[in-house]
Design an enzyme around this catalytic site. Structure first.
Site, PDB file in Angstrom:
ATOM      1  CG  LEU A  12      -2.169  -0.896   1.262  1.00 47.63           C
ATOM      2  CD1 LEU A  12      -3.044  -0.549   2.677  1.00 47.63           C
ATOM      3  CD2 LEU A  12      -3.305  -0.330   0.094  1.00 47.63           C
ATOM      4  CG  ASP A  13       1.107   3.804  -3.385  1.00 49.67           C
ATOM      5  OD1 ASP A  13       2.034   2.886  -3.405  1.00 49.67           O
ATOM      6  OD2 ASP A  13       0.714   3.982  -4.442  1.00 49.67           O
ATOM      7  N   PRO A  14       2.461   4.964   0.695  1.00 50.47           N
ATOM      8  CG  PRO A  14       4.457   5.883   1.138  1.00 50.47           C
ATOM      9  CD  PRO A  14       3.403   5.097   0.060  1.00 50.47           C
TER      10      PRO A  14
END
Length: 319
Positions: free
Chosen positions: A50-52
């Protein structure tokens, strides 16, 4: 005065799955490292990044469970997102620089038009992967080219949108709420950009939250703050068994003799119907041994646990 060095926490074998509600601002790998530290675990990984800027469900695999992470990598995912209409960015999300703006005719965002648009993007569709992604080209991640100001050609990829809804945001006429259930490899940022293009005004993501992966859902998850507030024994009790990652797969139970032979990599014969993935258990005590496929009346080992991992997990799960 020089501060005393921080005592090193001894690592231990920990086996299971922690369903984490990852916060915004933290990378998936940083979240895994935090969980690993809180549980003093020897080995940990996740089942899909999951992206930041994204939040939500991140299954963290510990010990023996890491062997089955690929099953969840292949699983369908579900997300909720917010689209900002009328603004395009370099990355397709709020982290990028604005590259174009356009007026938004909110009066045209009627329920019927949004429903028709959702139908248009439901089913098998093609996406061009974004430059700001970890997909590799000639051994380098696309985002490395993007950071260097280089755009490379990307082939379209087919993905499946199983369900999609679009709703206006009551307090923001230039935004839409998107809910989607999709196949692996779907870029929600790209979906948002394509929806914006279809509306003629462009769009980018301002929020993204994963709500499910396979049969695992967000209400089952715990936050990092809540996990940290628990005592070490309580943290262990938050773990789900490794077979959680194999939910939905047929189960085969072997007696003690066949279980031992299966764990040593030998095929077993039995009245099992053909299946590409089965979860294999020993009967006494009942414990996951690994995965296999069934073909021609044979149980063919795939991913196996080590006997030490089986005994460690049984000891960990004992009351």
């Amino acid at each position: 005065m020089t501060a005393e060095p921080r005592a090193r926490v001894p690592r231990r074998p920990v086996h299971g799955v922690l369903l984490l509600d990852k916060p915004v601002g933290l990378s998936a790998q940083a979240a895994v490292s935090k969980v690993k530290w809180l549980l003093a675990a020897e080995k940990a990984g996740h089942t899909g990044t999951l992206d930041p800027l994204a939040s939500g469900l991140l299954p963290v695999c510990l010990g023996a469970a890491t062997k089955f992470a690929q099953v969840q990598l292949e699983a369908d995912k579900a997300y909720e997102a917010v689209l900002r209409l009328g603004v395009r960015t370099t990355t397709g999300d709020a982290e990028g620089e604005v590259i174009a703006t356009a007026p938004v005719d909110a009066a045209r965002l009627t329920p019927s038009r949004l429903a028709e648009l959702a139908r248009r993007f439901t089913g098998v569709i093609e996406q061009i992967p974004p430059m700001h992604s970890a997909l590799k080209k000639d051994g380098k991640a696309l985002y490395e080219y993007a950071r260097a100001g280089i755009e490379v050609e990307r082939a379209p990829r087919r993905v499946t949108i199983h369900a999609l809804t679009l709703e206006p945001m009551p307090d923001d006429p230039a935004a839409l709420r998107l809910r989607v259930r999709c196949s692996k490899g779907t870029y929600v940022r790209t979906l948002a950009e394509d929806i914006g293009a279809a509306l003629g005004c462009g769009a980018h993501l301002t929020a993204l939250r994963r709500t499910a992966t396979g049969g695992l859902t967000l209400p089952q998850a715990i936050t990092l703050d809540a996990l940290e507030a628990l005592s070490p024994p309580q943290r262990l009790r938050c773990l789900l068994p490794p077979e959680t990652l194999l939910e939905g797969a047929p189960r085969v139970v072997l007696d003690e003799r066949d279980a031992g032979r299966f764990l040593s990599g030998l095929r077993r014969r039995g009245p099992w119907p053909p299946a590409e993935l089965v979860a294999v258990f020993g009967d006494r005590p009942r414990a996951l041994l690994g995965t296999a496929r069934c073909a021609g009346g044979e149980l063919i080992p795939a991913r196996l646990l080590a006997p030490t991992e089986v005994s460690q997990y049984l000891q960990q799960a004992a009351p």
